[in-house]
Design a protein around this motif. Structure first.
Motif, PDB file in Angstrom:
ATOM      1  N   GLY A 251       0.814  -1.206   0.000  1.00  0.00           N
ATOM      2  CA  GLY A 251       0.000   0.000   0.000  1.00  0.00           C
ATOM      3  C   GLY A 251       0.851   1.261   0.000  1.00  0.00           C
ATOM      4  N   CYS A 252       1.964   1.238   0.742  1.00  0.00           N
ATOM      5  CA  CYS A 252       2.880   2.383   0.758  1.00  0.00           C
ATOM      6  C   CYS A 252       3.496   2.618  -0.623  1.00  0.00           C
ATOM      7  CB  CYS A 252       3.984   2.154   1.783  1.00  0.00           C
ATOM      8  SG  CYS A 252       3.433   2.122   3.503  1.00  0.00           S
ATOM      9  N   PHE A 253       3.858   1.541  -1.311  1.00  0.00           N
ATOM     10  CA  PHE A 253       4.424   1.696  -2.646  1.00  0.00           C
ATOM     11  C   PHE A 253       3.380   2.186  -3.646  1.00  0.00           C
ATOM     12  CE2 PHE A 253       7.859  -1.286  -1.206  1.00  0.00           C
ATOM     13  CZ  PHE A 253       8.889  -0.376  -1.376  1.00  0.00           C
ATOM     14  N   MET A 254       2.110   1.836  -3.419  1.00  0.00           N
ATOM     15  CA  MET A 254       1.060   2.401  -4.268  1.00  0.00           C
ATOM     16  C   MET A 254       0.995   3.919  -4.103  1.00  0.00           C
ATOM     17  SD  MET A 254      -2.215  -0.187  -4.147  1.00  0.00           S
ATOM     18  CE  MET A 254      -3.090   0.821  -5.384  1.00  0.00           C
ATOM     19  N   VAL A 255       1.072   4.386  -2.857  1.00  0.00           N
ATOM     20  CA  VAL A 255       1.034   5.831  -2.603  1.00  0.00           C
ATOM     21  C   VAL A 255       2.228   6.526  -3.254  1.00  0.00           C
ATOM     22  CG1 VAL A 255       1.147   7.598  -0.808  1.00  0.00           C
ATOM     23  CG2 VAL A 255      -0.274   5.573  -0.464  1.00  0.00           C
ATOM     24  N   ALA A 256       3.426   5.975  -3.045  1.00  0.00           N
ATOM     25  CA  ALA A 256       4.635   6.598  -3.593  1.00  0.00           C
ATOM     26  C   ALA A 256       4.642   6.537  -5.117  1.00  0.00           C
ATOM     27  CB  ALA A 256       5.875   5.913  -3.027  1.00  0.00           C
ATOM     28  N   GLY A 257       4.248   5.397  -5.689  1.00  0.00           N
ATOM     29  CA  GLY A 257       4.208   5.281  -7.135  1.00  0.00           C
ATOM     30  C   GLY A 257       3.231   6.254  -7.746  1.00  0.00           C
ATOM     31  N   ALA A 258       2.049   6.393  -7.128  1.00  0.00           N
ATOM     32  CA  ALA A 258       1.061   7.340  -7.628  1.00  0.00           C
ATOM     33  C   ALA A 258       1.564   8.773  -7.503  1.00  0.00           C
ATOM     34  CB  ALA A 258      -0.252   7.166  -6.863  1.00  0.00           C
ATOM     35  N   PHE A 259       2.275   9.078  -6.413  1.00  0.00           N
ATOM     36  CA  PHE A 259       2.821  10.426  -6.225  1.00  0.00           C
ATOM     37  C   PHE A 259       3.839  10.747  -7.311  1.00  0.00           C
ATOM     38  CE2 PHE A 259       5.932  13.352  -4.332  1.00  0.00           C
ATOM     39  CZ  PHE A 259       5.100  14.379  -3.919  1.00  0.00           C
ATOM     40  N   VAL A 260       4.784   9.835  -7.544  1.00  0.00           N
ATOM     41  CA  VAL A 260       5.804  10.057  -8.569  1.00  0.00           C
ATOM     42  C   VAL A 260       5.163  10.140  -9.955  1.00  0.00           C
ATOM     43  CG1 VAL A 260       7.816   9.044  -9.710  1.00  0.00           C
ATOM     44  CG2 VAL A 260       7.661   9.033  -7.217  1.00  0.00           C
ATOM     45  N   ALA A 261       4.216   9.245 -10.241  1.00  0.00           N
ATOM     46  CA  ALA A 261       3.564   9.250 -11.550  1.00  0.00           C
ATOM     47  C   ALA A 261       2.739  10.506 -11.758  1.00  0.00           C
ATOM     48  CB  ALA A 261       2.688   8.006 -11.695  1.00  0.00           C
ATOM     49  N   GLY A 262       1.985  10.918 -10.736  1.00  0.00           N
ATOM     50  CA  GLY A 262       1.146  12.108 -10.870  1.00  0.00           C
ATOM     51  C   GLY A 262       1.958  13.371 -11.056  1.00  0.00           C
ATOM     52  N   VAL A 263       2.977  13.554 -10.229  1.00  0.00           N
ATOM     53  CA  VAL A 263       3.832  14.744 -10.357  1.00  0.00           C
ATOM     54  C   VAL A 263       4.558  14.740 -11.699  1.00  0.00           C
ATOM     55  CG1 VAL A 263       5.890  15.894  -9.431  1.00  0.00           C
ATOM     56  CG2 VAL A 263       4.121  15.039  -7.868  1.00  0.00           C
ATOM     57  N   SER A 264       5.069  13.578 -12.114  1.00  0.00           N
ATOM     58  CA  SER A 264       5.807  13.485 -13.378  1.00  0.00           C
ATOM     59  C   SER A 264       4.891  13.737 -14.572  1.00  0.00           C
ATOM     60  CB  SER A 264       6.476  12.113 -13.498  1.00  0.00           C
ATOM     61  OG  SER A 264       7.407  11.916 -12.454  1.00  0.00           O
ATOM     62  N   MET A 265       3.661  13.231 -14.501  1.00  0.00           N
ATOM     63  CA  MET A 265       2.713  13.462 -15.595  1.00  0.00           C
ATOM     64  C   MET A 265       2.392  14.946 -15.720  1.00  0.00           C
ATOM     65  SD  MET A 265       0.833  11.608 -17.842  1.00  0.00           S
ATOM     66  CE  MET A 265       1.366  12.778 -19.068  1.00  0.00           C
ATOM     67  N   TRP A 266       2.192  15.598 -14.589  1.00  0.00           N
ATOM     68  CA  TRP A 266       1.915  17.039 -14.593  1.00  0.00           C
ATOM     69  C   TRP A 266       3.091  17.810 -15.187  1.00  0.00           C
ATOM     70  CZ3 TRP A 266       4.035  21.331 -12.032  1.00  0.00           C
ATOM     71  CH2 TRP A 266       3.262  22.491 -12.060  1.00  0.00           C
ATOM     72  N   GLN A 267       4.290  17.466 -14.769  1.00  0.00           N
ATOM     73  CA  GLN A 267       5.480  18.140 -15.290  1.00  0.00           C
ATOM     74  C   GLN A 267       5.673  17.836 -16.776  1.00  0.00           C
ATOM     75  OE1 GLN A 267       7.321  20.304 -13.801  1.00  0.00           O
ATOM     76  NE2 GLN A 267       7.447  19.895 -11.600  1.00  0.00           N
ATOM     77  N   LEU A 268       5.426  16.614 -17.183  1.00  0.00           N
ATOM     78  CA  LEU A 268       5.606  16.230 -18.586  1.00  0.00           C
ATOM     79  C   LEU A 268       4.658  17.009 -19.482  1.00  0.00           C
ATOM     80  CD1 LEU A 268       6.923  14.327 -20.672  1.00  0.00           C
ATOM     81  CD2 LEU A 268       5.129  12.661 -20.149  1.00  0.00           C
ATOM     82  N   LEU A 269       3.393  17.105 -19.107  1.00  0.00           N
ATOM     83  CA  LEU A 269       2.428  17.862 -19.902  1.00  0.00           C
ATOM     84  C   LEU A 269       2.785  19.332 -19.947  1.00  0.00           C
ATOM     85  CD1 LEU A 269      -0.846  16.179 -18.599  1.00  0.00           C
ATOM     86  CD2 LEU A 269       0.053  16.032 -20.932  1.00  0.00           C
ATOM     87  N   ARG A 270       3.181  19.848 -18.824  1.00  0.00           N
ATOM     88  CA  ARG A 270       3.518  21.271 -18.723  1.00  0.00           C
ATOM     89  C   ARG A 270       4.739  21.619 -19.574  1.00  0.00           C
ATOM     90  NH1 ARG A 270       6.426  23.079 -13.286  1.00  0.00           N
ATOM     91  NH2 ARG A 270       7.085  25.189 -13.808  1.00  0.00           N
ATOM     92  N   HIS A 271       5.797  20.823 -19.453  1.00  0.00           N
ATOM     93  CA  HIS A 271       7.028  21.150 -20.172  1.00  0.00           C
ATOM     94  C   HIS A 271       6.955  20.780 -21.642  1.00  0.00           C
ATOM     95  CE1 HIS A 271       9.373  22.597 -16.811  1.00  0.00           C
ATOM     96  NE2 HIS A 271       9.009  21.552 -16.086  1.00  0.00           N
ATOM     97  N   SER A 272       6.216  19.761 -21.988  1.00  0.00           N
ATOM     98  CA  SER A 272       6.094  19.395 -23.399  1.00  0.00           C
ATOM     99  C   SER A 272       5.391  20.481 -24.185  1.00  0.00           C
ATOM    100  CB  SER A 272       5.336  18.069 -23.535  1.00  0.00           C
ATOM    101  OG  SER A 272       6.068  17.015 -22.973  1.00  0.00           O
TER     102      SER A 272
END
Length: 487
Positions: free
Chosen positions: A189-210
Motif C-alpha cells: 500500500g505504501c508503494f502504491m502511494v509513492a508510485g502514484a505520487f511520482v507518476a502524478g507529479v511526473s505526468m503534470w510536469q511532462l504535460l507542462r514542459h512538453s
C-alpha cells in the motif's frame, strides 16, 4: 458525547492525520534510493536531478510525519492510561525496538544523506539513503507488531494480581499471523502511494514542459530547458506508474491472505465488512448493501455467489460466520453487551478502500498507455486536459485507500481495544475530564490545520520549481566549508 467518545475522536483524528505522511515516507524513500541507484549505475544527469527533486519532497513529508508522530504518542498517557497500564509490558517491547533500531537508522543515515552529498563517496552516499529506507520499513514492521497484538493477542499471560498483560514470548509477538499478513499488505500500500505520487507529479510536469517546448513564442533557452525537463520526467512517470501497478497487484494478493487470517481470528470484523448477518455456507460476497440505520439487518443487497467463501476460507463452499450468531456467542463468552462494530462505517470503508485503490491502478495504466512509444498528450486537446486533472488527483487516491483501510481495521475491532481482553470503554483514562479533551482536541486540530497548510504549500512550491541544479552549492573540499542542505 461523553469522555470515551471524545477520546476516541481525538485518537482517530491524530492517528489518521499522522498516517497521511507515513505511506508516502516509506514508499518514496525506496523510490528515491532507486533513482539514485540508477544515476550511480548509468551516470545520467537527469536521474541525479530527479533524485534531488523527489528527495526534497520526501524530506518535507518526512519532517511533517515526525512532528505528527510525536504528538500521537502523547495520546496513550493523556486519554488511554488504563489501556497503557494493561498492555504496556507487551506493547512497549516492539515500540522500544522501533525507536532504538528503526528510527535510529532513519534519522542517522538520513542526516548523513542530507549533509553528505559531495562529502561522502558516491557509493557511501547511496548506501546512506538505502539504509534510511530500510529503517522506514523496519519501523513499519515493529509498529504493526504492536498493532497486531491488539487485533490478535499472542505471546503474553495475564497477571491476576496486577491485572496486566505480561510479555512471555517476544518471538510470538513478532511472528503474529496477523502481522505476517498485514505487513506485506501495508508495504505494498505504501508503494502504491509513492508510485502514484511520482507518476502524478511526473505526468503534470511532462504535460507542462512538453507544451512549453513546442511553443513558438518561447525563447530558445526556455524551450531547451522545457524539453530537457520533459525528457527527464518521462522515465520517472514510467517508474512511478509501474510501481503503482505492481504494488497494486501485491496489495490485492496480500489482502486475500489477510482476509483469510481475519476470518479466523476476528470473524466479527469479516462479517461486518461484508454485511453478513446470518451464517452462510457457501457465503456470497456483498457487492452492495443498504441496511437499517442501526446496522441490525439488511434491506437491500446485491451479492456475488460463493465469493466470500473464497475470500474468507479459500474454498467455494466454506462457512463464514454471520453477525447475529457471533453476537450470541460473544454474549455467552464475555457477558452482556454489543460486540458488533459500527456496521455502515466498517462496510463502506472497506469498499471505499478497494474503489480508491482500483481507480488509482486504472489511472496508472492509462498514463502508461497515453505516453507509450514517446507519445505526449497535448494540453490543447481535451484528452490532455483530462489527463492533467487525473495527474493532480492520482496521488490522493492510494492515500485515501490506505486511510480507509486503517479506519476499517480499527473500527472493525470495536468494541475491543485489545480483542477479547479489554474493551475500548475500559481503556480510557479515568481522571480525564470533558474540558481537558475538548481543549486538547481543539489545540491538535488547529495545529494540524496549520501543518497541513505548511505541507501543501511546501510541496506545491518545490514541485512548481521543477528539476533543481545538481551542482554542489559550496566547495565541499574546503576545510571551512559550512554544512548546508544538499536536498
Amino acid at each position: 458525547m461523553d469522555v470515551l467518545d471524545l477520546a476516541r475522536w481525538q485518537f482517530g483524528i491524530t492517528t489518521v492525520y499522522h498516517f497521511f505522511f507515513v505511506p508516502l515516507t516509506i514508499g518514496l524513500s525506496v523510490l528515491v534510493a532507486s533513482m539514485q541507484t540508477i544515476a550511480w549505475r548509468t551516470g545520467k544527469d537527469h536521474w541525479n536531478r530527479l533524485t534531488a527533486f523527489f528527495g526534497k519532497l520526501f524530506l518535507i513529508n518526512f519532517a511533517l510525519g515526525i512532528a505528527t508522530g510525536i504528538v500521537q504518542e502523547f495520546q496513550f498517557g493523556m486519554n488511554w492510561s488504563d489501556y497503557s497500564r494493561f498492555v504496556g509490558d507487551v506493547f512497549g517491547a516492539p515500540l522500544a525496538i522501533e525507536g532504538l533500531l528503526a528510527f535510529f537508522l532513519e534519522s542517522t543515515f538520513l542526516g548523513l544523506w542530507i549533509f553528505g552529498k559531495g562529502r561522502l563517496s558516491p557509493g557511501l552516499h547511496l548506501a546512506c539513503i538505502w539504509i534510511a529506507a530500510l529503517g522506514t520499513v523496519f519501523s513499519a514492521y515493529f509498529i504493526l507488531a504492536a498493532n497486531s497484538f491488539m487485533q490478535n493477542p499472542v505471546g503474553f499471560e495475564l497477571d491476576a494480581a496486577s491485572g496486566r498483560a505480561e510479555l512471555t514470548d517476544i518471538g510470538a509477538v513478532l511472528t503474529n499471523p496477523v502481522l505476517l499478513t498485514t505487513f506485506p499488505h501495508q508495504i505494498f500500500g505504501c508503494f502504491m502511494v509513492a508510485g502514484a505520487f511520482v507518476a502524478g507529479v511526473s505526468m503534470w510536469q511532462l504535460l507542462r514542459h512538453s507544451d512549453r517546448a513546442v511553443s513558438d513564442s518561447a525563447e530558445s533557452s526556455a524551450v531547451a530547458d522545457s524539453a530537457g525537463s520533459a525528457a527527464a520526467f518521462r522515465p520517472a512517470l514510467k517508474l512511478g506508474a509501474v510501481v503503482l501497478l505492481v504494488a497494486g497487484l501485491g496489495t490485492v494478493i496480500s489482502g486475500d491472505f489477510q482476509g483469510k487470517v481475519m476470518t479466523e481470528v476476528q470473524p466479527m470484523k469479516m462479517a461486518a465488512a461484508e454485511g453478513l448477518y446470518e451464517d452462510a455456507q457457501p457465503a456470497p460476497f456483498s457487492a452492495f448493501t443498504i441496511g437499517t440505520l442501526d446496522g441490525s439487518e439488511p434491506l437491500l443487497q446485491v451479492e456475488i455467489p460463493r465469493l466470500l467463501s473464497v475470500l474468507g476460507t479459500g474454498t467455494l463452499d466454506g462457512e463464514v460466520r454471520g453477525i447475529d450468531s457471533l453476537q450470541a456467542e460473544y454474549e455467552d463468552l464475555y457477558g452482556p453487551g454489543d460486540y458488533s462494530p459500527n456496521i455502515p462505517i466498517t462496510y463502506w470503508s472497506f469498499r471505499l478502500m478497494i474503489t480508491a485503490g482500483g481507480i488509482a491502478m486504472a489511472m496508472g495504466a492509462l498514463m502508461l498507455w497515453m505516453t507509450r512509444g514517446g507519445r505526449t498528450p497535448s494540453l490543447a486537446r481535451p484528452s490532455g486536459r483530462w489527463l492533467l486533472r487525473g495527474a493532480i488527483v492520482l496521488p490522493l487516491l492510494p492515500l485515501a485507500a490506505n486511510s480507509f483501510g486503517w479506519i476499517f481495521t480499527e473500527m472493525g475491532r470495536q468494541p475491543w481495544v485489545v480483542f477479547g481482553l479489554m474493551r475500548t470503554a475500559d481503556g480510557v483514562s479515568p481522571g480525564t475530564s470533558m474540558a481537558e479533551i475538548v481543549i486538547s482536541l481543539g489545540t491538535f486540530t488547529l495545529l494540524y490545520a496549520v501543518l497541513a497548510v505548511i505541507e501543501v504549500r511546501l510541496l506545491l512550491t518545490y514541485i512548481g520549481k521543477g528539476l533543481p541544479d545538481t551542482e554542489p552549492p559550496v566547495d565541499a573540499d574546503h576545510p571551512d566549508a559550512p554544512l548546508s542542505y544538499a536536498y
